[in-house]
Design a protein around this motif. Structure first.
Motif, PDB file in Angstrom:
ATOM      1  N   GLU A  74      34.555 -66.023  -8.796  1.00 28.44           N
ATOM      2  CA  GLU A  74      34.504 -67.036  -7.733  1.00 28.44           C
ATOM      3  C   GLU A  74      35.547 -68.127  -7.990  1.00 28.44           C
ATOM      4  O   GLU A  74      36.199 -68.608  -7.054  1.00 28.44           O
ATOM      5  CB  GLU A  74      33.103 -67.640  -7.662  1.00 28.44           C
ATOM      6  CG  GLU A  74      32.925 -68.616  -6.506  1.00 28.44           C
ATOM      7  CD  GLU A  74      31.502 -69.099  -6.381  1.00 28.44           C
ATOM      8  OE1 GLU A  74      31.255 -70.285  -6.693  1.00 28.44           O
ATOM      9  OE2 GLU A  74      30.628 -68.287  -5.973  1.00 28.44           O
ATOM     10  N   GLU A  75      35.712 -68.479  -9.263  1.00 26.34           N
ATOM     11  CA  GLU A  75      36.676 -69.518  -9.623  1.00 26.34           C
ATOM     12  C   GLU A  75      38.092 -69.132  -9.203  1.00 26.34           C
ATOM     13  O   GLU A  75      38.838 -69.934  -8.614  1.00 26.34           O
ATOM     14  CB  GLU A  75      36.629 -69.771 -11.131  1.00 26.34           C
ATOM     15  CG  GLU A  75      37.581 -70.865 -11.606  1.00 26.34           C
ATOM     16  CD  GLU A  75      37.559 -71.047 -13.115  1.00 26.34           C
ATOM     17  OE1 GLU A  75      38.168 -72.025 -13.588  1.00 26.34           O
ATOM     18  OE2 GLU A  75      36.955 -70.209 -13.823  1.00 26.34           O
ATOM     19  N   LYS A  76      38.480 -67.878  -9.472  1.00 23.71           N
ATOM     20  CA  LYS A  76      39.823 -67.414  -9.104  1.00 23.71           C
ATOM     21  C   LYS A  76      39.999 -67.354  -7.590  1.00 23.71           C
ATOM     22  O   LYS A  76      41.074 -67.663  -7.058  1.00 23.71           O
ATOM     23  CB  LYS A  76      40.093 -66.038  -9.725  1.00 23.71           C
ATOM     24  CG  LYS A  76      40.305 -66.048 -11.236  1.00 23.71           C
ATOM     25  CD  LYS A  76      41.591 -66.766 -11.598  1.00 23.71           C
ATOM     26  CE  LYS A  76      41.854 -66.689 -13.095  1.00 23.71           C
ATOM     27  NZ  LYS A  76      43.062 -67.484 -13.462  1.00 23.71           N
ATOM     28  N   LEU A  77      38.943 -66.957  -6.886  1.00 24.79           N
ATOM     29  CA  LEU A  77      39.028 -66.904  -5.430  1.00 24.79           C
ATOM     30  C   LEU A  77      39.183 -68.310  -4.851  1.00 24.79           C
ATOM     31  O   LEU A  77      39.973 -68.521  -3.916  1.00 24.79           O
ATOM     32  CB  LEU A  77      37.784 -66.220  -4.855  1.00 24.79           C
ATOM     33  CG  LEU A  77      37.752 -66.048  -3.332  1.00 24.79           C
ATOM     34  CD1 LEU A  77      38.978 -65.263  -2.847  1.00 24.79           C
ATOM     35  CD2 LEU A  77      36.483 -65.327  -2.892  1.00 24.79           C
ATOM     36  N   LEU A  78      38.476 -69.257  -5.414  1.00 25.14           N
ATOM     37  CA  LEU A  78      38.592 -70.647  -4.955  1.00 25.14           C
ATOM     38  C   LEU A  78      39.996 -71.194  -5.227  1.00 25.14           C
ATOM     39  O   LEU A  78      40.513 -71.999  -4.435  1.00 25.14           O
ATOM     40  CB  LEU A  78      37.534 -71.515  -5.623  1.00 25.14           C
ATOM     41  CG  LEU A  78      36.095 -71.252  -5.168  1.00 25.14           C
ATOM     42  CD1 LEU A  78      35.098 -72.022  -6.037  1.00 25.14           C
ATOM     43  CD2 LEU A  78      35.907 -71.635  -3.702  1.00 25.14           C
ATOM     44  N   GLU A  79      40.620 -70.737  -6.306  1.00 28.12           N
ATOM     45  CA  GLU A  79      41.996 -71.138  -6.578  1.00 28.12           C
ATOM     46  C   GLU A  79      42.938 -70.601  -5.501  1.00 28.12           C
ATOM     47  O   GLU A  79      43.881 -71.290  -5.073  1.00 28.12           O
ATOM     48  CB  GLU A  79      42.435 -70.629  -7.956  1.00 28.12           C
ATOM     49  CG  GLU A  79      41.808 -71.364  -9.122  1.00 28.12           C
ATOM     50  CD  GLU A  79      42.183 -70.749 -10.471  1.00 28.12           C
ATOM     51  OE1 GLU A  79      43.026 -69.819 -10.485  1.00 28.12           O
ATOM     52  OE2 GLU A  79      41.641 -71.197 -11.509  1.00 28.12           O
ATOM     53  N   ALA A  80      42.686 -69.371  -5.048  1.00 30.22           N
ATOM     54  CA  ALA A  80      43.507 -68.783  -3.988  1.00 30.22           C
ATOM     55  C   ALA A  80      43.330 -69.546  -2.674  1.00 30.22           C
ATOM     56  O   ALA A  80      44.291 -69.766  -1.928  1.00 30.22           O
ATOM     57  CB  ALA A  80      43.143 -67.311  -3.796  1.00 30.22           C
ATOM     58  N   VAL A  81      42.090 -69.940  -2.397  1.00 28.71           N
ATOM     59  CA  VAL A  81      41.812 -70.739  -1.196  1.00 28.71           C
ATOM     60  C   VAL A  81      42.554 -72.075  -1.276  1.00 28.71           C
ATOM     61  O   VAL A  81      43.202 -72.498  -0.309  1.00 28.71           O
ATOM     62  CB  VAL A  81      40.298 -70.973  -1.039  1.00 28.71           C
ATOM     63  CG1 VAL A  81      40.011 -72.024   0.033  1.00 28.71           C
ATOM     64  CG2 VAL A  81      39.585 -69.665  -0.693  1.00 28.71           C
ATOM     65  N   ALA A  82      42.496 -72.719  -2.426  1.00 26.88           N
ATOM     66  CA  ALA A  82      43.188 -74.003  -2.611  1.00 26.88           C
ATOM     67  C   ALA A  82      44.698 -73.845  -2.425  1.00 26.88           C
ATOM     68  O   ALA A  82      45.364 -74.723  -1.851  1.00 26.88           O
ATOM     69  CB  ALA A  82      42.876 -74.568  -3.994  1.00 26.88           C
ATOM     70  N   SER A  83      45.234 -72.722  -2.893  1.00 24.98           N
ATOM     71  CA  SER A  83      46.670 -72.471  -2.758  1.00 24.98           C
ATOM     72  C   SER A  83      47.082 -72.391  -1.292  1.00 24.98           C
ATOM     73  O   SER A  83      48.102 -72.962  -0.885  1.00 24.98           O
ATOM     74  CB  SER A  83      47.034 -71.175  -3.485  1.00 24.98           C
ATOM     75  OG  SER A  83      48.406 -70.871  -3.312  1.00 24.98           O
ATOM     76  N   LEU A  84      46.281 -71.696  -0.483  1.00 23.08           N
ATOM     77  CA  LEU A  84      46.584 -71.598   0.949  1.00 23.08           C
ATOM     78  C   LEU A  84      46.363 -72.937   1.647  1.00 23.08           C
ATOM     79  O   LEU A  84      47.091 -73.289   2.581  1.00 23.08           O
ATOM     80  CB  LEU A  84      45.741 -70.502   1.595  1.00 23.08           C
ATOM     81  CG  LEU A  84      46.079 -69.068   1.184  1.00 23.08           C
ATOM     82  CD1 LEU A  84      45.124 -68.072   1.837  1.00 23.08           C
ATOM     83  CD2 LEU A  84      47.520 -68.715   1.546  1.00 23.08           C
ATOM     84  N   ALA A 111      35.183 -74.482   0.979  1.00 24.14           N
ATOM     85  CA  ALA A 111      36.418 -74.835   0.269  1.00 24.14           C
ATOM     86  C   ALA A 111      37.650 -74.740   1.165  1.00 24.14           C
ATOM     87  O   ALA A 111      38.706 -75.298   0.844  1.00 24.14           O
ATOM     88  CB  ALA A 111      36.595 -73.920  -0.945  1.00 24.14           C
ATOM     89  N   VAL A 112      37.525 -74.053   2.289  1.00 28.33           N
ATOM     90  CA  VAL A 112      38.652 -73.913   3.219  1.00 28.33           C
ATOM     91  C   VAL A 112      38.893 -75.255   3.911  1.00 28.33           C
ATOM     92  O   VAL A 112      37.956 -75.911   4.376  1.00 28.33           O
ATOM     93  CB  VAL A 112      38.365 -72.817   4.262  1.00 28.33           C
ATOM     94  CG1 VAL A 112      39.483 -72.751   5.298  1.00 28.33           C
ATOM     95  CG2 VAL A 112      38.178 -71.464   3.585  1.00 28.33           C
ATOM     96  N   ASP A 113      40.146 -75.674   3.990  1.00 27.34           N
ATOM     97  CA  ASP A 113      40.499 -76.894   4.709  1.00 27.34           C
ATOM     98  C   ASP A 113      40.093 -76.734   6.177  1.00 27.34           C
ATOM     99  O   ASP A 113      40.541 -75.787   6.835  1.00 27.34           O
ATOM    100  CB  ASP A 113      42.013 -77.119   4.605  1.00 27.34           C
ATOM    101  CG  ASP A 113      42.481 -78.410   5.252  1.00 27.34           C
ATOM    102  OD1 ASP A 113      41.730 -78.993   6.061  1.00 27.34           O
ATOM    103  OD2 ASP A 113      43.613 -78.832   4.946  1.00 27.34           O
ATOM    104  N   PRO A 114      39.237 -77.621   6.725  1.00 25.85           N
ATOM    105  CA  PRO A 114      38.812 -77.482   8.121  1.00 25.85           C
ATOM    106  C   PRO A 114      39.984 -77.375   9.103  1.00 25.85           C
ATOM    107  O   PRO A 114      39.869 -76.709  10.138  1.00 25.85           O
ATOM    108  CB  PRO A 114      37.999 -78.757   8.374  1.00 25.85           C
ATOM    109  CG  PRO A 114      37.536 -79.189   7.033  1.00 25.85           C
ATOM    110  CD  PRO A 114      38.612 -78.781   6.066  1.00 25.85           C
TER     111      PRO A 114
END
Length: 293
Positions: A74-84, A111-114
């Motif tokens: 989950e941590e790595k996926l959240l990092e990918a979300v933050a990158s986008l 975590a996705v930017d609205p």
């Protein structure tokens, strides 16, 4: 009975978006960019994401696919979300659902930017929709609304019954159909697995929206004469007569229900194709900063 042909309507919408994109770019606007995160190897998800990418190419969007194995943390996926979120060139992106069980879908969605949440799943976009404020409307409800508009189906004062209460379809659909605009102004009943006398409730519907994920569950005895029937379900059912070994079925028994309905969506070729149009429309709005100035 009239067919609500998702293939024809979605083709028309994509042609309209393509012209808008060309005009936007000609006026100095940036080419819209839609990204997708895909986790694991779910066949239906892979097919759906591939269709989104093809649609982007058709209408002049840039598209990016970010793929991960099912065992990603989950941590790595959240990092990918933050990158986008932080990528200025990406106007909107989606995280394809479902996710593996060890990952919290709510945590990832939040975590996705609205401003980039073109699936319309973030609580801020859901809340704005409920308040009647500009928001990204989740793609499937958006597609259903467009079908109603383009078929000229009257909704004001009608009884709309929704089967299913998911946050992706059933819940937002119930809110949108009762809002004080068109399509809307319905009296809405939302039903689910605990609803008593479900068949009798459905028999009172002028508009029946079915999104429960049980193939061919709704039969003619659920429908009143002349009802509008919107089938959101899509399931793979084993079928030895097919080369693929399966058939695609909706939640409605089409052959049984169609003769009794005034309008009905087919599966496939109905709501599913419209869902992609909703996503593309939201992405264009994101590129133009129409929702969040």
């Amino acid at each position: 009975m009239q067919l609500l042909d998702g293939k024809a309507i979605s083709s028309q919408i994509k042609s309209e978006i393509k012209i808008e994109v060309e005009n936007w770019i000609a006026a100095g606007g940036k080419k819209p960019h839609l990204a997708a995160i895909l986790v694991g190897q779910d066949g239906a998800s892979e097919t759906y994401v591939a269709s989104k990418i093809r649609s982007c190419e058709e209408i002049g969007f840039t598209s990016t696919l970010v793929k991960f194995e099912a065992d990603i943390t989950e941590e790595k996926l959240l990092e990918a979300v933050a990158s986008l979120n932080n990528d200025a060139d990406v106007d909107g992106f989606i995280v394809q659902l479902p996710l593996p069980k060890h990952i919290s879908e709510n945590t990832v969605m939040e975590a996705v930017d609205p401003k980039k949440d073109v699936d319309g799943f973030h609580p801020i976009n859901v809340g704005r929709m409920c308040k009647g404020l500009p928001a990204y409307i989740s793609a499937t409800p958006f597609g259903i609304l467009e079908m109603l508009i383009r078929a000229g189906i009257e909704t004001s004062g009608k009884h709309c019954v929704v089967i299913g209460r998911s946050q992706i379809v059933g819940l937002p659909m119930s809110i949108l159909m009762q809002r004080n605009e068109y399509p809307g102004n319905c009296t809405v009943t939302i039903t689910h697995s605990k609803t008593k006398n479900l068949k009798e409730v459905c028999q009172t519907a002028d508009i029946l929206i079915v999104a429960l994920g049980r193939p061919e569950f709704v039969t003619a005895d659920y429908i009143k004469e002349g009802a509008v029937v919107i089938d959101v379900g899509i399931s793979r059912v084993a079928d030895a007569t097919k080369k693929s070994g399966f058939a695609i079925k909706g939640d409605v028994n089409f052959a049984d229900v169609a003769p009794k309905s005034s309008f009905i969506t087919p599966v496939p070729g109905g709501v599913g194709l419209m869902t992609i149009c909703g996503l593309l429309t939201n992405t264009l709005k994101a590129a133009r900063k129409e929702i969040y100035k």
